[in-house]
Design an enzyme around this catalytic site. Structure first.
Site, PDB file in Angstrom:
ATOM      1  N   SER A  74     -18.466   7.345  -3.581  1.00 40.17           N
ATOM      2  CA  SER A  74     -17.367   8.184  -3.117  1.00 40.17           C
ATOM      3  C   SER A  74     -17.897   9.578  -2.825  1.00 40.17           C
ATOM      4  O   SER A  74     -18.865  10.028  -3.458  1.00 40.17           O
ATOM      5  CB  SER A  74     -16.321   8.261  -4.229  1.00 40.17           C
ATOM      6  N   ARG A 102      -3.544   3.072  -2.184  1.00 42.03           N
ATOM      7  CA  ARG A 102      -2.773   3.666  -3.293  1.00 42.03           C
ATOM      8  C   ARG A 102      -3.606   4.667  -4.089  1.00 42.03           C
ATOM      9  O   ARG A 102      -3.057   5.514  -4.773  1.00 42.03           O
ATOM     10  CB  ARG A 102      -2.211   2.575  -4.189  1.00 42.03           C
ATOM     11  N   ASP A 147      -9.261  -9.950  -8.111  1.00 39.13           N
ATOM     12  CA  ASP A 147      -8.451  -8.758  -8.418  1.00 39.13           C
ATOM     13  C   ASP A 147      -7.733  -8.959  -9.741  1.00 39.13           C
ATOM     14  O   ASP A 147      -7.125  -9.997  -9.984  1.00 39.13           O
ATOM     15  CB  ASP A 147      -7.435  -8.452  -7.317  1.00 39.13           C
ATOM     16  N   SER A 184     -11.432  -9.363 -14.954  1.00 39.56           N
ATOM     17  CA  SER A 184     -11.767  -7.952 -14.811  1.00 39.56           C
ATOM     18  C   SER A 184     -13.273  -7.810 -14.629  1.00 39.56           C
ATOM     19  O   SER A 184     -14.049  -8.464 -15.333  1.00 39.56           O
ATOM     20  CB  SER A 184     -11.338  -7.183 -16.065  1.00 39.56           C
ATOM     21  N   VAL A 185     -13.666  -6.936 -13.733  1.00 41.06           N
ATOM     22  CA  VAL A 185     -15.105  -6.693 -13.547  1.00 41.06           C
ATOM     23  C   VAL A 185     -15.680  -5.898 -14.721  1.00 41.06           C
ATOM     24  O   VAL A 185     -16.894  -5.775 -14.843  1.00 41.06           O
ATOM     25  CB  VAL A 185     -15.397  -5.915 -12.227  1.00 41.06           C
ATOM     26  N   TYR A 234     -15.084   9.819 -12.640  1.00 42.36           N
ATOM     27  CA  TYR A 234     -15.199   9.074 -11.388  1.00 42.36           C
ATOM     28  C   TYR A 234     -16.479   9.478 -10.634  1.00 42.36           C
ATOM     29  O   TYR A 234     -17.232   8.631 -10.147  1.00 42.36           O
ATOM     30  CB  TYR A 234     -13.940   9.377 -10.566  1.00 42.36           C
TER      31      TYR A 234
END
Ligand code: NAI
Length: 707
Positions: free
Chosen positions: A441, A489, A327, A362-363, A454
């Site tokens: 998603s 979140r 993370d 970071s990915v 997104y």
């Protein structure tokens, strides 16, 4: 004939076998158990002899031999290694899946080794055992392959620590064969003589079962469930009725070596034996993990410092996985960074008794992805599972979507999955095992106002999965995608508080855990998951409509008038790859092939021989000079002989005076075999297909005729 090197890596199975306690007891009796080891024979306290495993996956061995194209006349079951992951329950269904993993060349005069490996699961979902078969093919060496490793087992230079004598009865093979291996060599005196033996011989795997009982009795009596490995090399044949002795040397706690001798001649019949077993404490620990567990597995979960990723990491670790908790520790929009998020989850995992390391990369860069994979390899030696979960949001409508916000979301979601999965795939391929989960998603699958970046990134992940699925297939790497709905979140300002309470990330985790498990048979699928409700999402293609004749470009008006047919999605199909989806288009303008007369259900033995000349593949018959005699029993049967010479095929009714190879079979089985419902090797090993004369030439039939 030569080995089919292309068979390496091609999946064999799934093959299933139902069994009850009676099968387990029949096997135990077949390998010499009795009142002395009532736990193997009495259903009220039944424990299954671990070597039952191998009798129960016999069909896999037969399929591996067949697909290797090894010369059946020179093939021997050379070695057998079994790794046990859990005790075998007394009843259920076993599902076995695997592949040929290697073909080694020991030289033209020595032969070849075909190595096949299979995993077997119980209907409860528990992985029970991994079988590694070594087939020694005496006549297939010299193809120019690697010689492969050779493992020798050293016996200590002292008297054995234990010796276990046994007296297999004269009729032992007759009992043992009822567990599945009904090969004629173990029952038919004439067949045995024709194969160069005085009488039917013991099954090597029957003696193997005696040895298995012997080591358990001396090393961990009455507790077969503690066995984790049982490896042998079959070195000599044995006649029934000859006493045997198994000599055992204990090397350390949990490991011994052994061999089994013909007690009359002193010859070693089973050599190089290795047995390994668990301590009682370790057995208890394993029992506590549950059927789906990740013991020995290494998992990377990206974005695991909070929300869904945290729930996955905690549950994976609780069930035995070693976890890299990645993370970046930034804000919801990806800004900032910190180590606290990942560290806290690592601490939680350690507090619950699990193993984990933190990673803060970071990915969104290739270097970051590589560093995450390196963290796993440095800490735990490999990567088995990748859950691409890290995510940020920068929601705006299309017109307000500045390139930096577009790019930031693409970089974390779509490029992030590529950055981590690519180096991980290299490691998975090395180990022939991988499970990858992508996170899409509903916004991507169905659209969501104000989330252009997104949605695009999330649907891009589906495309990435579709192709990784194809590239991973032969390496046993499975990849699936989930579309979660959970209170985190990311969703705190879009969900009413009462929903938020119900949508705990823990409710998504079970599906992700299943898709990350060895038990997962699925690859390339998409699932919605939230609140304990799961459903599948599929990309369907409709049957469509042909507009015009394929020669003249149709007009837009012609398309408009055909729209009813074009847009129809009822009965739509999910295609396995782009080429398959393209084929209805090609077919639409190709002349239709006439369906073969009576194909399928109505096929008869007569039809098969009447159509044999048409099915003959002249180009595969160069240099072939054989006569096949078919003796088909049953009401629809008869005798036919087929002569192949100088690239021609002649079929005649009746018996031939001097056939090269004779095939004897029942009418129904023969039809099933020709229509592909019955595997030829299974029919042979199962006694439904009998082959006389030149066994090796029978293998030509598959090449010479295409039905
Ligand atoms: P979250 O914000 O609680 O967790 C995401 C984690 O990813 C955070 O801890 C964050 O620090 C980390 N992260 C962000 N950028 C990173 C980077 N570049 N490298 C490494 N780590 C990074 O959000 P949530 O809801 O748990 O999201 C998990 C995944 O599920 C995301 O991919 C999200 O898009 C997806 N998702 C979530 C839905 C939901 O209802 N919560 C709905 C649909 C998809």
């Amino acid at each position: 004939m030569a080995l089919n090197l292309d068979a390496v890596g091609k999946p064999i199975g799934p093959l299933t076998k139902d069994y009850t306690w009676k099968d387990a007891v029949l096997y135990a009796l077949g390998v010499g158990a009795g009142f002395d080891e009532l736990e193997y024979c009495f259903e009220q306290q039944l424990k299954v002899v671990p070597s039952f495993s191998i009798a129960s996956v016999f069909e896999f061995l037969a399929e591996a031999a067949l697909s290797s194209n090894a010369n059946l006349a020179g093939i021997l079951h050379g070695e057998q290694d079994i790794l046990f992951h859990a005790p075998i329950p007394k009843e259920g269904t076993l599902t076995t899946e695997g592949a040929i993993t290697h073909m080694y060349d020991k030289g033209a005069d020595k032969g070849a080794l075909v190595i096949a490996e299979a995993d077997t699961y119980h209907s409860s979902g528990q992985k029970l055992f991994t079988s590694i078969f070594t087939l020694f093919s005496r006549k297939d060496g010299g193809f120019g392959g690697e010689p492969g490793p050779s493992e020798t087992v050293e016996f200590p230079d002292r008297e054995p620590d234990f010796e276990e004598k046994a007296d297999p009865g004269k009729d032992q093979p007759l009992l043992y064969r009822l567990s599945g291996d009904v090969f004629q060599l173990h029952v038919d005196p004439e067949f045995a003589k024709a194969s160069g033996f005085e009488m039917p011989i013991m099954h090597g795997l029957c003696t193997h079962g005696y040895a298995c009982r012997a080591v358990i009795k001396n090393l961990f009596p009455g507790e077969p469930e503690r066995m984790t490995r049982f490896r042998v090399r079959f070195s000599r044949t044995l006649y029934p009725g000859i006493p045997i002795v198994t000599q055992i040397w204990k090397l350390e706690d949990g490991k011994a070596v052994f061999r089994t001798l013909n007690a009359e001649s002193g010859e070693v019949v089973i050599d190089g034996g290795i047995v390994e077993w668990l301590s009682k404490e370790e057995l208890q620990r394993r029992e506590g993990l549950g059927a789906i567990n990740y013991d020995g597995r290494v998992a990377i979960v990206t974005g695991a410092g909070a929300g869904l990723g945290r729930a996955y990491a905690l549950e994976l670790a609780r069930r035995g996985a070693k976890v890299v908790v990645n993370d970046l520790g930034g804000a919801r929009d990806g800004s900032g960074s910190g180590s606290a998020a990942a560290d806290e989850v690592v601490d939680e995992i350690k507090a619950q008794g699990g193993e984990a390391v933190a990673n803060y990369d970071s990915v969104s860069t290739a270097e970051g992805g590589q560093a995450i994979v390196d963290t796993a390899v440095n800490a735990f030696g490999k990567v088995d599972i990748v859950i691409n979960n890290a995510g940020i949001l920068r929601d705006k409508t299309l017109v307000k979507m500045e390139p930096e916000n577009w790019d930031a979301v693409m970089d974390v979601h779509l490029k992030g999955a590529y950055n981590v999965t690519r180096p991980a795939f290299v490691k998975m391929r090395e180990n022939r095992y991988g499970r990858i989960v992508m996170t899409t998603s509903g916004a991507g699958l169905y659209g969501n106002f104000g989330q252009t970046n997104y949605s695009a990134a999330k649907t891009g992940l589906v495309g990435l999965m579709n192709t990784i699925r194809l590239e991973g297939e032969k390496h046993n790497i499975k990849v699936n995608t989930i579309a979660p709905v959970a209170a985190t979140r990311l969703t705190e300002d879009v969900m009413p508080p009462d929903w938020f309470e119900k949508l705990k990330p823990e409710f998504v985790a079970p599906l992700v855990l299943y898709l990350s498990s060895e038990q997962c048979p699925v690859t390339g699928a998409i699932y919605n998951a939230g609140m304990g409700y799961f459903n599948r999402v599929e990309m369907l293609t409709g049957a469509g409509a042909v507009v015009g004749d394929g020669k003249t470009v149709p007009t837009p008006e012609a398309v408009a008038s055909a729209m009813d047919g074009i847009k129809k999605i009822d009965g739509g199909e999910p295609y396995p790859n782009a080429t398959a989806a393209f084929s209805p288009m090609l077919d639409a303008f190709s002349p239709k092939k006439a369906a073969p007369a009576d194909a399928g259900g109505g096929l008869t033995v007569q039809d098969i021989f009447a159509g044999l000349a048409d099915a003959f593949q002249a180009d595969a018959a160069g240099g072939v000079d054989v006569v096949f005699q078919f003796d088909i029993s049953g009401a629809a049967g008869g005798s036919w002989n087929v002569t192949i010479k100088d690239g021609t095929c002649q079929v005649a009714e009746g018996a031939h005076g001097s056939p090269t190879t004779t095939i004897t079979m029942g009418d129904e089985d023969f039809v099933k075999m020709i229509s592909g419902e019955l595997n030829a090797m299974s029919a042979y090993t199962g006694g439904k297909l009998k082959i006389g004369g030149d066994l090796m030439k029978s293998q030509l039939i598959e090449k010479l005729f295409k039905f």
